[in-house]
Design an enzyme around this catalytic site. Structure first.
Site, short mmCIF file in Angstrom:
data_model
loop_
_atom_site.label_atom_id
_atom_site.label_comp_id
_atom_site.label_asym_id
_atom_site.label_seq_id
_atom_site.Cartn_x
_atom_site.Cartn_y
_atom_site.Cartn_z
CE1 TYR A 77 16.47 5.99 27.44
CE2 TYR A 77 14.97 4.19 26.93
CZ TYR A 77 16.07 4.95 26.60
OH TYR A 77 16.75 4.70 25.43
CG ASN A 113 8.38 -2.03 18.14
OD1 ASN A 113 9.13 -1.32 17.46
ND2 ASN A 113 7.21 -2.44 17.70
CB VAL A 114 12.20 -1.21 23.88
CG1 VAL A 114 13.53 -1.44 23.17
CG2 VAL A 114 11.73 0.23 23.70
CG HIS A 130 16.52 -2.87 18.91
ND1 HIS A 130 15.91 -2.13 17.92
CD2 HIS A 130 17.52 -3.53 18.29
CE1 HIS A 130 16.53 -2.31 16.77
NE2 HIS A 130 17.51 -3.17 16.96
CB CYS A 161 24.87 -0.30 43.98
SG CYS A 161 25.65 -1.36 45.22
N PRO A 228 2.65 2.37 5.71
CG PRO A 228 1.90 3.96 7.27
CD PRO A 228 2.52 2.62 7.14
#
Ligand code: APR
Length: 255
Positions: A77, A113-114, A130, A161, A228
């Site tokens: 990520y 999309n994120v 999402h 944490c 497309p």
């Protein structure tokens, strides 16, 4: 840049969709990864370039995968986040935002999309089905029943944490997880209430987002697809425009 000429049949379809978009009382845009492809953000299922042709979604986009190897998922990520920071909204994102600003109260944007490219193009009210790749949330509720301490960064690991060891995870919807209830409700309301649903850059492979085209059609909206390639939801569309977001959306939505 000179716009490529469309085949006559496609030009006629574009004219029909454009005419409706310019006069419809309510327009809903539903975007998928193809919306951001021309910004350099990889899609998921395009052959060769799609993320799922190179990475295993079960390992990288699931809670089980994260628990099995938090460092690997966090690093993946981090790489996608860096790619997004380097990306810019494309002419498609800009055309959607400009259309919405020009016609107050008409447009709803729903995205799978994120990324934050619709927002950065000037449409902050984008409904995110999402989640948001640039945000984090705690993996667990805090066992002490309170808000966790500020996460401590750890090189190559997700922040944790200091009190209870809870991990931060990307605030996105992983496979098998529920969508944010408010988002899907708002998206379905928009699909039911619009006169035109413009579906841009999605394979239609993932539900419930893929169901929105059918919801709109059954509610009396006209449905147009911009893609497309063929998608799993082409049959839900009245019109299919074979082209890209950055090329066709300005032609459809610009004044
Ligand atoms: N313009 C428009 N469409 C494009 C472009 C482009 N420049 N480039 C590719 N496409 C189309 C492809 O033909 C394909 O149909 O975009 C679609 C991308 O499909 P996917 O990669 O499956 O992305 P998406 O439909 O958004 O996936 C849905 O699946 O993995 C999950 O959570 C993830 O939100 C994602 C969901």
């Amino acid at each position: 840049m000179a716009m490529a000429e469309l085949p006559a049949a496609q030009a006629a379809v574009l004219a029909d969709v454009r005419a409706l978009a310019q006069r419809a009382p309510r327009v809903c845009v539903l975007s998928g990864a193809g919306m951001s492809a021309e910004s350099g953000i990889p899609t998921f299922r395009d052959a060769m370039t799609g993320l799922w042709s190179r990475f295993d979604p079960a390992q990288l986009a699931s809670e089980e995968g994260f628990r099995a190897d938090p460092a690997r998922v966090w690093a993946w990520y981090a790489e996608r986040r860096a790619g997004l920071h380097a990306a810019q909204p494309n002419a498609g994102h800009r055309a959607v935002a400009a259309f919405g600003r020009r016609r107050p109260g008409v447009l709803t944007v729903v995205t799978q999309n994120v990324d934050d490219l619709h927002q950065r193009a000037g449409w902050p009210d984008t409904i995110r089905l999402h989640g948001d790749i640039l945000a984090d949330r705690w993996l667990e509720p805090c066992p002490h029943g309170r808000a966790c301490a500020p996460a401590q960064a750890r090189p190559g690991q997700p922040p944790a944490c200091a009190d209870c060891g809870n991990l931060l995870r990307p605030d996105v919807v992983w496979f098998g997880e529920m969508l944010p209830a408010g988002a899907i409700d708002a998206a379905e309301r928009a699909a039911r209430g619009c006169a035109l649903l413009l579906v841009v850059g999605t394979s239609g492979a993932v539900w419930p987002a893929a169901g929105l085209a059918g919801v709109a059609r059954r509610s009396g909206a006209r449905v147009a697809i911009v893609n497309p390639h063929a998608s799993d939801i082409d049959d839900d569309a009245h019109w299919v425009l074979r082209g890209t977001a950055a090329d066709l959306l300005p032609r459809l939505l610009d004044a």
